[in-house]
Enzyme design. Structure first.
Site, PDB file in Angstrom:
ATOM      1  N   SER A 150      12.673 -28.458 -39.113  1.00 20.01           N
ATOM      2  CA  SER A 150      12.502 -27.245 -39.940  1.00 20.01           C
ATOM      3  C   SER A 150      13.048 -25.999 -39.259  1.00 20.01           C
ATOM      4  O   SER A 150      12.992 -25.872 -38.037  1.00 20.01           O
ATOM      5  CB  SER A 150      11.017 -27.005 -40.215  1.00 20.01           C
ATOM      6  OG  SER A 150      10.451 -28.122 -40.804  1.00 20.01           O
ATOM      7  N   GLU A 265       7.385 -41.522 -40.691  1.00 22.82           N
ATOM      8  CA  GLU A 265       6.268 -40.606 -40.452  1.00 22.82           C
ATOM      9  C   GLU A 265       5.273 -40.644 -41.609  1.00 22.82           C
ATOM     10  O   GLU A 265       4.067 -40.677 -41.406  1.00 22.82           O
ATOM     11  CB  GLU A 265       6.814 -39.192 -40.273  1.00 22.82           C
ATOM     12  CG  GLU A 265       5.787 -38.242 -39.711  1.00 22.82           C
ATOM     13  CD  GLU A 265       6.355 -36.849 -39.506  1.00 22.82           C
ATOM     14  OE1 GLU A 265       7.493 -36.582 -39.914  1.00 22.82           O
ATOM     15  OE2 GLU A 265       5.627 -36.022 -38.948  1.00 22.82           O
TER      16      GLU A 265
HETATM   17  C1  FAD Z   1       0.906 -29.708 -40.044  1.00 22.18           C
HETATM   18  C2  FAD Z   1       2.389 -29.487 -40.062  1.00 22.18           C
HETATM   19  C3  FAD Z   1       3.176 -30.043 -39.080  1.00 22.18           C
HETATM   20  C4  FAD Z   1       4.549 -29.840 -39.087  1.00 22.18           C
HETATM   21  N1  FAD Z   1       5.292 -30.367 -38.068  1.00 22.18           N
HETATM   22  C5  FAD Z   1       6.627 -30.187 -38.066  1.00 22.18           C
HETATM   23  C6  FAD Z   1       7.410 -30.692 -36.984  1.00 22.18           C
HETATM   24  O1  FAD Z   1       6.879 -31.235 -36.017  1.00 22.18           O
HETATM   25  N2  FAD Z   1       8.754 -30.531 -37.011  1.00 22.18           N
HETATM   26  C7  FAD Z   1       9.370 -29.899 -38.064  1.00 22.18           C
HETATM   27  O2  FAD Z   1      10.602 -29.832 -38.047  1.00 22.18           O
HETATM   28  N3  FAD Z   1       8.662 -29.354 -39.093  1.00 22.18           N
HETATM   29  C8  FAD Z   1       7.298 -29.491 -39.107  1.00 22.18           C
HETATM   30  N4  FAD Z   1       6.553 -28.936 -40.133  1.00 22.18           N
HETATM   31  C9  FAD Z   1       7.227 -28.144 -41.152  1.00 22.18           C
HETATM   32  C10 FAD Z   1       7.274 -28.797 -42.517  1.00 22.18           C
HETATM   33  O3  FAD Z   1       8.095 -29.929 -42.515  1.00 22.18           O
HETATM   34  C11 FAD Z   1       7.758 -27.713 -43.498  1.00 22.18           C
HETATM   35  O4  FAD Z   1       6.797 -26.687 -43.503  1.00 22.18           O
HETATM   36  C12 FAD Z   1       7.918 -28.267 -44.900  1.00 22.18           C
HETATM   37  O5  FAD Z   1       9.044 -29.083 -44.947  1.00 22.18           O
HETATM   38  C13 FAD Z   1       8.020 -27.173 -45.951  1.00 22.18           C
HETATM   39  O6  FAD Z   1       9.023 -26.266 -45.637  1.00 22.18           O
HETATM   40  P1  FAD Z   1       8.763 -24.676 -45.713  1.00 22.18           P
HETATM   41  O7  FAD Z   1       7.521 -24.390 -44.936  1.00 22.18           O
HETATM   42  O8  FAD Z   1      10.042 -24.004 -45.307  1.00 22.18           O
HETATM   43  O9  FAD Z   1       8.441 -24.368 -47.237  1.00 22.18           O
HETATM   44  P2  FAD Z   1       9.468 -24.092 -48.397  1.00 22.18           P
HETATM   45  O10 FAD Z   1      10.542 -25.126 -48.364  1.00 22.18           O
HETATM   46  O11 FAD Z   1       9.887 -22.659 -48.337  1.00 22.18           O
HETATM   47  O12 FAD Z   1       8.578 -24.346 -49.672  1.00 22.18           O
HETATM   48  C14 FAD Z   1       7.699 -23.348 -50.209  1.00 22.18           C
HETATM   49  C15 FAD Z   1       7.038 -23.933 -51.456  1.00 22.18           C
HETATM   50  O13 FAD Z   1       8.030 -24.233 -52.454  1.00 22.18           O
HETATM   51  C16 FAD Z   1       7.931 -25.591 -52.863  1.00 22.18           C
HETATM   52  N5  FAD Z   1       9.249 -26.151 -53.132  1.00 22.18           N
HETATM   53  C17 FAD Z   1      10.358 -26.021 -52.357  1.00 22.18           C
HETATM   54  N6  FAD Z   1      11.386 -26.717 -52.918  1.00 22.18           N
HETATM   55  C18 FAD Z   1      10.904 -27.305 -54.037  1.00 22.18           C
HETATM   56  C19 FAD Z   1      11.472 -28.151 -55.038  1.00 22.18           C
HETATM   57  N7  FAD Z   1      12.762 -28.550 -54.983  1.00 22.18           N
HETATM   58  N8  FAD Z   1      10.680 -28.566 -56.049  1.00 22.18           N
HETATM   59  C20 FAD Z   1       9.370 -28.168 -56.126  1.00 22.18           C
HETATM   60  N9  FAD Z   1       8.786 -27.368 -55.213  1.00 22.18           N
HETATM   61  C21 FAD Z   1       9.531 -26.939 -54.178  1.00 22.18           C
HETATM   62  C22 FAD Z   1       7.302 -26.309 -51.680  1.00 22.18           C
HETATM   63  O14 FAD Z   1       6.653 -27.504 -52.077  1.00 22.18           O
HETATM   64  C23 FAD Z   1       6.309 -25.265 -51.182  1.00 22.18           C
HETATM   65  O15 FAD Z   1       5.112 -25.314 -51.918  1.00 22.18           O
HETATM   66  C24 FAD Z   1       5.162 -29.088 -40.121  1.00 22.18           C
HETATM   67  C25 FAD Z   1       4.364 -28.505 -41.125  1.00 22.18           C
HETATM   68  C26 FAD Z   1       2.986 -28.686 -41.083  1.00 22.18           C
HETATM   69  C27 FAD Z   1       2.159 -28.024 -42.145  1.00 22.18           C
END
Ligand code: FAD
Length: 413
Positions: A150, A265
């Site tokens: 991410s 995962e």
């Molecule tokens: C406990 C935890 C552990 C994590 N560990 C890691 C890690 O070790 N390494 C790592 O790389 N990342 C990690 N992450 C990050 C995680 O993978 C991302 O937070 C996640 O992929 C969402 O990305 P974002 O936060 O940028 O949200 P965004 O992508 O900005 O999304 C925001 C909202 O919009 C919605 N949304 C986005 N696109 C769509 C779509 N096409 N259709 C419908 N809804 C949509 C999402 O569901 C969400 O509700 C972790 C997150 C958590 C909470």
């Protein structure tokens, strides 16, 4: 290697060896058997580990010492291939050992949770020598891994990430920023997804690398989460040098590597149904909580309790069916997605139930055993809907990949 499950399970040699290893080093667990209200670890319901950094470091040392001893005794990776330090036995043997281990007070192995996620990826995509070096270390506790996927502008839409890797001779120079990196503050290696092909946009221009997290140019800054702890980090990569031998998969194959990693995962998350605290997944602790509040005869409470317990039992059944299909050589697309959604839905169900049961006792610590501790569960639960692909994105994947529905509109890139 073909393994005869019956032979392995009735193998007294293994059973005795495992028991004597455990008995020599660890005490029998006092929390074994039925939960006794008011006794044992009050905080066992927390979804995420949130210790302070000094406590965490000390716990890591203890966990590592145990893990090394277990590996050196031939018990660290029972179902792993012999050529990589495993014992070449069956998954049933591994489960049997885990059941024996659960009878003892052993240190948490949560620090090493990426062992079974990264190993299949390294064995499938990495240079065999690089895989050989790291896989053994992951199981012995010498190496801890993290996932550098991410970015601040690329979470769900991972294909838009901008961390760059540029080839300079036989070394890649990596620059960019990752975020939400769990465990990066003690990780030794990170699986990083980077943009390598500037001419190609989206997922085709991505490549995966194994980054040494201890080298100059890697800066890890902790993030504070709502539960109070810091298990995530921002990771800044500035001029980080990665030998081409540490490329994981071919140039441009990074998207596939990342998707395979997330698939493993999600399956692992589903298998970890017990996550959410001892007795949550089997309902024992929830039943004890209801009794302690004198609500066991309240019809509404009983109905909601039954709903939560049934949901967790159904999830366990799904997990058994999935494991059986996997043992039969099947590699189902739907199961990892369903496992992830089922767990996050069940935790939400349990979280809403305890919130209604406990009310203000979740917000103010009255010192009453088994009440305020649920605060960590309720605050930690939303994270489960986001990690390893948000629930919304997993719904899209089920629609498209499992049900064959038309593609969701994608952001314009
Ligand atoms: C406990 C935890 C552990 C994590 N560990 C890691 C890690 O070790 N390494 C790592 O790389 N990342 C990690 N992450 C990050 C995680 O993978 C991302 O937070 C996640 O992929 C969402 O990305 P974002 O936060 O940028 O949200 P965004 O992508 O900005 O999304 C925001 C909202 O919009 C919605 N949304 C986005 N696109 C769509 C779509 N096409 N259709 C419908 N809804 C949509 C999402 O569901 C969400 O509700 C972790 C997150 C958590 C909470």
């Amino acid at each position: 290697m073909k393994v005869d499950d019956e032979r392995v399970l009735s193998d007294d040699g293994l059973e005795n060896r495992a028991l004597s290893f455990l008995a020599d080093r660890r005490r029998r667990s006092r929390t074994q058997g039925a939960l006794v209200w008011g006794e044992g670890d009050d905080g066992a319901v927390a979804i995420w580990d949130d210790p302070d950094p000094d406590v965490e470091r000390a716990e890591l040392d203890v966990a590592r010492t145990y893990r090394r001893a277990r590996f050196d005794a031939g018990l660290g990776w029972l179902d792993g291939p012999v050529e990589h330090g495993g014992a070449g036995l069956s998954a049933a043997s591994q489960r049997r050992f885990a059941a024996l281990e659960a009878q003892f007070d052993t240190p948490s192995q949560a620090f090493f949770k990426l062992d079974r996620v990264l190993t299949p990826i390294l064995l499938r995509y990495a240079d065999p020598e690089i895989a050989r070096q790291h896989v053994r270390g992951l199981f012995r506790g010498d190496v801890i891994g993290c996932e550098l996927f991410s970015e601040p502008g690329a979470g769900s839409d991972l294909a838009s990430l901008t961390t760059k890797a540029v080839l300079d001779g036989d070394t890649w120079i990596v620059d960019g920023q990752k975020v939400w990196t769990s465990d990066a503050h003690y990780a030794d290696i990170g699986l990083a997804l980077c943009r390598t092909e500037s001419q190609v946009s989206g997922r085709k221009g991505l490549t995966a690398f194994l980054v040494d997290m201890r080298q100059p140019g890697v800066e890890v800054r902790p993030l504070r989460q709502i539960t109070g702890g810091s298990s995530f980090n921002e990771v800044f990569l500035t001029g980080v040098r990665v030998p081409d031998s540490h490329r994981i998969g071919a140039r441009g194959q990074g998207w596939e590597v990342a998707q395979e990693t997330l698939k493993i995962e999600r399956t692992a998350i589903g298998v970890g149904m017990g996550r959410g605290g001892a007795g949550v997944a089997n309902g024992e602790r929830l039943v004890a909580l209801v009794r302690s509040l004198g609500l066991e005869n309240d019809p509404i409470v009983r109905q909601r309790l039954a709903e939560v317990v049934m949901a967790f039992r159904a999830a366990k059944h799904l997990q058994h069916v999935t494991s059986a299909r996997r043992r039969a050589g099947d590699n189902p697309t739907a199961s990892p997605l369903l496992a992830k959604l089922t767990l996050s839905n069940n935790l939400r169900l349990a979280s809403r139930f305890v919130t209604d049961l406990l009310g203000p006792r979740l917000a103010a610590d009255t010192g009453e055993w088994g009440t305020f501790a649920w605060n960590q569960f309720v605050l930690g639960e939303p994270g489960m809907h986001i990690m390893a692909g948000t629930d919304e994105v997993v719904h899209n994947m089920i629609g498209e990949q499992v049900l064959g529905l038309p593609r969701e509109p994608r952001p314009q890139s």
